[in-house]
Design a protein around this motif. Structure first.
Motif, PDB file in Angstrom:
ATOM      1  N   LYS A 115       0.524  -1.282  -0.079  1.00  0.00           N
ATOM      2  CA  LYS A 115       0.212   0.089  -0.001  1.00  0.00           C
ATOM      3  C   LYS A 115       0.857   1.290   0.024  1.00  0.00           C
ATOM      4  O   LYS A 115       0.393   2.273  -0.636  1.00  0.00           O
ATOM      5  CB  LYS A 115      -1.091  -0.030   1.052  1.00  0.00           C
ATOM      6  CG  LYS A 115      -2.028  -1.078   1.061  1.00  0.00           C
ATOM      7  CD  LYS A 115      -3.049  -0.965   2.467  1.00  0.00           C
ATOM      8  CE  LYS A 115      -3.706   0.114   2.592  1.00  0.00           C
ATOM      9  NZ  LYS A 115      -4.571   0.210   3.869  1.00  0.00           N
ATOM     10  N   ASP A 138     -13.025   8.546  -9.733  1.00  0.00           N
ATOM     11  CA  ASP A 138     -11.744   8.153  -9.815  1.00  0.00           C
ATOM     12  C   ASP A 138     -10.574   8.714  -8.957  1.00  0.00           C
ATOM     13  O   ASP A 138      -9.931   8.571  -8.173  1.00  0.00           O
ATOM     14  CB  ASP A 138     -11.208   8.122 -11.271  1.00  0.00           C
ATOM     15  CG  ASP A 138     -11.636   6.980 -12.176  1.00  0.00           C
ATOM     16  OD1 ASP A 138     -12.231   5.845 -11.732  1.00  0.00           O
ATOM     17  OD2 ASP A 138     -11.294   6.704 -13.327  1.00  0.00           O
ATOM     18  N   ILE A 141     -11.232   7.787  -5.211  1.00  0.00           N
ATOM     19  CA  ILE A 141     -10.139   6.537  -4.948  1.00  0.00           C
ATOM     20  C   ILE A 141      -8.840   6.861  -5.018  1.00  0.00           C
ATOM     21  O   ILE A 141      -8.047   6.539  -4.196  1.00  0.00           O
ATOM     22  CB  ILE A 141     -10.588   5.440  -6.043  1.00  0.00           C
ATOM     23  CG1 ILE A 141     -11.915   4.830  -5.980  1.00  0.00           C
ATOM     24  CG2 ILE A 141      -9.885   4.182  -5.599  1.00  0.00           C
ATOM     25  CD1 ILE A 141     -12.510   3.930  -7.014  1.00  0.00           C
ATOM     26  N   SER A 144      -7.720   8.094  -1.677  1.00  0.00           N
ATOM     27  CA  SER A 144      -7.738   7.069  -0.853  1.00  0.00           C
ATOM     28  C   SER A 144      -6.283   6.350  -0.953  1.00  0.00           C
ATOM     29  O   SER A 144      -5.799   6.007   0.090  1.00  0.00           O
ATOM     30  CB  SER A 144      -8.982   6.085  -0.980  1.00  0.00           C
ATOM     31  OG  SER A 144     -10.145   6.933  -0.606  1.00  0.00           O
ATOM     32  N   LEU A 145      -6.082   5.989  -2.170  1.00  0.00           N
ATOM     33  CA  LEU A 145      -4.724   5.416  -2.474  1.00  0.00           C
ATOM     34  C   LEU A 145      -3.752   6.294  -1.760  1.00  0.00           C
ATOM     35  O   LEU A 145      -2.557   5.702  -1.199  1.00  0.00           O
ATOM     36  CB  LEU A 145      -4.763   4.863  -3.851  1.00  0.00           C
ATOM     37  CG  LEU A 145      -5.370   3.966  -4.338  1.00  0.00           C
ATOM     38  CD1 LEU A 145      -5.414   3.745  -5.726  1.00  0.00           C
ATOM     39  CD2 LEU A 145      -5.209   2.500  -3.806  1.00  0.00           C
ATOM     40  N   ALA A 150      -7.303   3.356   0.979  1.00  0.00           N
ATOM     41  CA  ALA A 150      -7.998   2.486   0.165  1.00  0.00           C
ATOM     42  C   ALA A 150      -8.309   0.960   0.632  1.00  0.00           C
ATOM     43  O   ALA A 150      -7.574   0.614   1.516  1.00  0.00           O
ATOM     44  CB  ALA A 150      -7.404   2.350  -1.100  1.00  0.00           C
ATOM     45  N   SER A 151      -9.574   0.349   0.258  1.00  0.00           N
ATOM     46  CA  SER A 151      -9.860  -0.690   0.448  1.00  0.00           C
ATOM     47  C   SER A 151      -9.002  -1.773  -0.307  1.00  0.00           C
ATOM     48  O   SER A 151      -8.276  -1.334  -1.061  1.00  0.00           O
ATOM     49  CB  SER A 151     -11.559  -1.053   0.054  1.00  0.00           C
ATOM     50  OG  SER A 151     -11.694  -0.984  -1.206  1.00  0.00           O
ATOM     51  N   SER A 153      -9.877  -3.989  -2.412  1.00  0.00           N
ATOM     52  CA  SER A 153     -10.391  -4.285  -3.449  1.00  0.00           C
ATOM     53  C   SER A 153      -9.970  -3.026  -4.336  1.00  0.00           C
ATOM     54  O   SER A 153      -9.588  -3.254  -5.745  1.00  0.00           O
ATOM     55  CB  SER A 153     -11.967  -4.354  -3.680  1.00  0.00           C
ATOM     56  OG  SER A 153     -12.490  -3.051  -3.384  1.00  0.00           O
ATOM     57  N   GLN A 154      -9.668  -2.013  -3.907  1.00  0.00           N
ATOM     58  CA  GLN A 154      -9.269  -0.744  -4.489  1.00  0.00           C
ATOM     59  C   GLN A 154      -7.649  -0.982  -4.961  1.00  0.00           C
ATOM     60  O   GLN A 154      -7.171  -0.433  -5.807  1.00  0.00           O
ATOM     61  CB  GLN A 154      -9.651   0.402  -3.856  1.00  0.00           C
ATOM     62  CG  GLN A 154     -10.805   1.055  -3.861  1.00  0.00           C
ATOM     63  CD  GLN A 154     -11.551   2.030  -2.744  1.00  0.00           C
ATOM     64  OE1 GLN A 154     -10.763   2.204  -2.131  1.00  0.00           O
ATOM     65  NE2 GLN A 154     -12.604   2.592  -3.157  1.00  0.00           N
ATOM     66  N   ASP A 157      -7.197  -3.194  -7.701  1.00  0.00           N
ATOM     67  CA  ASP A 157      -7.411  -2.506  -9.144  1.00  0.00           C
ATOM     68  C   ASP A 157      -6.627  -1.179  -9.393  1.00  0.00           C
ATOM     69  O   ASP A 157      -7.111  -0.430 -10.166  1.00  0.00           O
ATOM     70  CB  ASP A 157      -8.883  -2.177  -8.779  1.00  0.00           C
ATOM     71  CG  ASP A 157      -9.630  -3.283  -9.496  1.00  0.00           C
ATOM     72  OD1 ASP A 157      -9.155  -4.395  -9.960  1.00  0.00           O
ATOM     73  OD2 ASP A 157     -10.929  -3.420  -9.331  1.00  0.00           O
ATOM     74  N   SER A 158      -5.645  -0.899  -8.275  1.00  0.00           N
ATOM     75  CA  SER A 158      -5.000   0.528  -8.466  1.00  0.00           C
ATOM     76  C   SER A 158      -4.291   0.716  -9.686  1.00  0.00           C
ATOM     77  O   SER A 158      -4.291   1.888 -10.145  1.00  0.00           O
ATOM     78  CB  SER A 158      -4.071   0.612  -7.375  1.00  0.00           C
ATOM     79  OG  SER A 158      -3.210  -0.489  -7.138  1.00  0.00           O
ATOM     80  N   LEU A 161      -6.615   1.673 -12.454  1.00  0.00           N
ATOM     81  CA  LEU A 161      -7.255   3.074 -11.952  1.00  0.00           C
ATOM     82  C   LEU A 161      -6.091   4.115 -12.505  1.00  0.00           C
ATOM     83  O   LEU A 161      -6.614   4.955 -13.172  1.00  0.00           O
ATOM     84  CB  LEU A 161      -7.453   3.250 -10.608  1.00  0.00           C
ATOM     85  CG  LEU A 161      -8.089   4.536 -10.151  1.00  0.00           C
ATOM     86  CD1 LEU A 161      -9.317   4.662 -10.393  1.00  0.00           C
ATOM     87  CD2 LEU A 161      -7.586   4.734  -8.589  1.00  0.00           C
TER      88      LEU A 161
END
Length: 557
Positions: A115, A138, A141, A144-145, A150-151, A153-154, A157-158, A161
């Motif tokens: 992360k 977008d 998210i 959040s990253l 971020a979760s 799942s996010q 998919d980072s 994204l």
């Protein structure tokens, strides 16, 4: 040498070129991987310290739309392709992610590192948060990253994204570069015994991340991935189409990583050390990638750097200091397969005939003997003995003196950790009690429990003896100044004010062992080794001679 500059450990291509340091031109790779009709996703697997990260930095510099890289590529091979350079140089957005630091003792710590790397990557592209061309969901998210909130799942998919956001911002598809992609799973595998769920959890994250980034990513122009091992497609590259992997078994791109003989000779000549070519050949050559003879670039550059400071410098083992050699240690300790004869053959300079694979699954490495040899081959501990071999069954050997030394040290370390503690205690009792015949028998017996290695030298026996006494309730000193010289081994029992001095010699034959014992005892007396042990009531001195797996212990009366 005036006018010659060398950079050690520089992984940023632009820095290397703009500082005027010597550079071995590998830029033809750029043209080859971007050729029309080529794979959309390309994976290169090479051992550590063969220039993977510098290559990825080179690719980033060439393609990155935010740069003007004409100066750093001026005069290099890729610029001969003028039409190609006009079409590709600095024409695409580039996303560059390195996973080399994603590690931890458990999944939680490793995932936190992942992360953090994703957050760092987002911060490098923070302009996307302000872009009017990127949609609001977008951006949320993305933030959040950036903040590490971020979760899962996010996070998975980072990369999808980021490529989507970059495509929206630049209006062009993205080139994705992923360096050391297999490190997270390699570290999880290392912890498999203590944290079995770690590997499964990390595999789930990495598989999802790779799939979303490479499988059906419409925003992707092309991708290049590097690592040490190719993880089997069904394990992590599931569903990734138009994908091509190039390992050390493949002839294509065989000279793109590492130095060829001509390149190594040119570097030495430029540095003023052309006379050292035979030396670096013995120590740092011997790798065969495809059908190409390759030198380890890390070693060659480090050795030349040292020669520039100390012209009489002897070769050092630079490779072993770059990271641990846990893979080789685990291999040497393996008890599930009978590998000792093959290992003995290799350590004696021989060749084994072995089936290998360049497609592996980490959590299944120990299921087949083939997998174990394959890992040593793919990670650079072994190499092909013949250039023109084809297929999966090849002749293998230890590539050079540097790796042979690592094998020796690993075998000694493995022996030290697994030696019969009861025999070790018996040996010390025999030495304290002046029982030279019993000490000879025990040391010989312990030698037979190690890998049979016929090209023994005094350093090997010295390390072997030091390992025998490690962990015992006495102070053990190796190669310490005493009297008029340096003793091989001194064992001190301060409580009882007694000590043992050992001088070890290697004999050329069994018949010569007595003579070598006498030579060792004479050295102890002439160098007055006992003089440095004042205050000890009892100082017992031994000359020990070795011939292959036999030891002879003689007491200095």
């Amino acid at each position: 040498m005036a006018g010659f500059y060398l950079a050690v450990g520089e992984e940023f291509f632009d820095n290397l070129r703009r500082s005027g340091c010597y550079y071995v031109d590998k830029t033809e790779l750029i043209y080859d991987i971007a050729a029309p009709g080529g794979p959309r996703v390309t994976l290169f697997t090479r051992p550590r310290r063969f220039g993977k990260t510098l290559t990825m930095s080179m690719l980033q510099s060439f393609f990155d739309i935010t740069k003007d890289s004409r100066d750093v590529f001026e005069g290099l091979a890729v610029t001969r392709h003028e039409a190609f350079c006009r079409e590709w140089m600095n024409q695409y957005p580039v996303l560059f992610l390195s996973l080399k630091d994603v590690a931890g003792l458990d999944f939680e710590n490793a995932y936190a590192m992942l992360k953090a790397r994703i957050a760092d990557l987002c911060k490098k592209h923070f302009y996307l948060a302000d872009s009017e061309k990127v949609n609001a969901p977008d951006k949320r998210i993305f933030l959040s990253l950036c903040e590490g909130q971020a979760s899962k799942s996010q996070v998975k998919d980072s990369l999808l994204l980021l490529t989507r956001m970059m495509y929206a911002h630049y209006g062009r598809p993205v080139i994705l570069l992923m360096d050391e992609y297999d490190v997270p799973l390699a570290k999880a595998y290392d912890a498999l015994k203590d944290a079995p769920e770690y590997y499964t959890q990390m595999l789930d994250v990495m598989r999802a991340m790779m799939s979303s980034a490479f499988k059906t990513n419409e925003y992707l122009k092309s991708a290049v991935i590097t690592g040490c091992l190719r993880i089997a497609k069904e394990s992590i590259f599931t569903g990734v189409n138009n994908f091509k992997s190039y390992s050390i078994l493949d002839s294509r791109f065989s000279s793109s990583f590492g130095f060829t003989r001509d390149e190594a000779e040119a570097l030495l000549k430029a540095a003023g050390f052309a006379d050292k070519m035979d030396l670096i050949t013995d120590w740092y050559d011997g790798y065969v990638f495809g059908n190409c003879e390759i030198f380890c670039p890390w070693d060659v550059v480090n050795f030349v750097w040292d020669l520039m400071k100390e012209p009489d410098k002897q070769p050092d083992n630079y490779w072993k200091h770059t990271s641990g050699n846990d893979i080789l240690y685990s291999f040497a300790r393996n008890t599930e397969f009978e590998i000792s004869e093959k290992l003995e053959t290799l350590m004696n300079g021989g060749i084994i005939f072995q089936t290998v694979s360049d497609e592996l699954v980490y959590n299944r490495l120990s299921e087949k003997e083939e997998h174990l040899w394959s890992v040593l081959f793919m990670t650079g501990y072994l190499t092909k003995a013949q250039k023109l071999e084809h297929g999966r069954t090849v002749h293998l050997k230890i590539p050079n003196a540097e790796i042979a030394e690592i094998f020796e040290e690993t075998v000694v370390e493995c022996f030290r950790d697994t030696a019969d503690r009861g025999l070790q205690k018996q040996l010390l009792d025999a030495l304290w009690n002046r029982q030279e015949q019993e000490a000879s028998r025990i040391i010989s017996e312990l030698l037979w429990d190690t890998i049979s290695y016929h090209n023994y030298h005094e350093n090997y026996y010295h390390a072997f003896l030091t390992g025998l006494f490690a962990g015992q309730p006495y102070a053990v000193k190796s190669d310490q100044e005493n009297g008029l010289g340096r003793t091989d081994i001194v064992i001190k029992d301060r409580k009882n004010r007694r000590a043992v001095i050992i001088e070890a010699k290697k004999a050329d034959s069994e018949a010569a062992m007595e003579k070598e014992c006498m030579r060792a005892k004479k050295q102890i007396a002439e160098k007055q080794y006992a003089r440095g042990l004042s205050g000890f009531k009892s100082i017992i001195c031994y000359g020990i001679a070795f011939y292959q797996k036999t030891a002879m212990v003689r007491l200095l009366e």
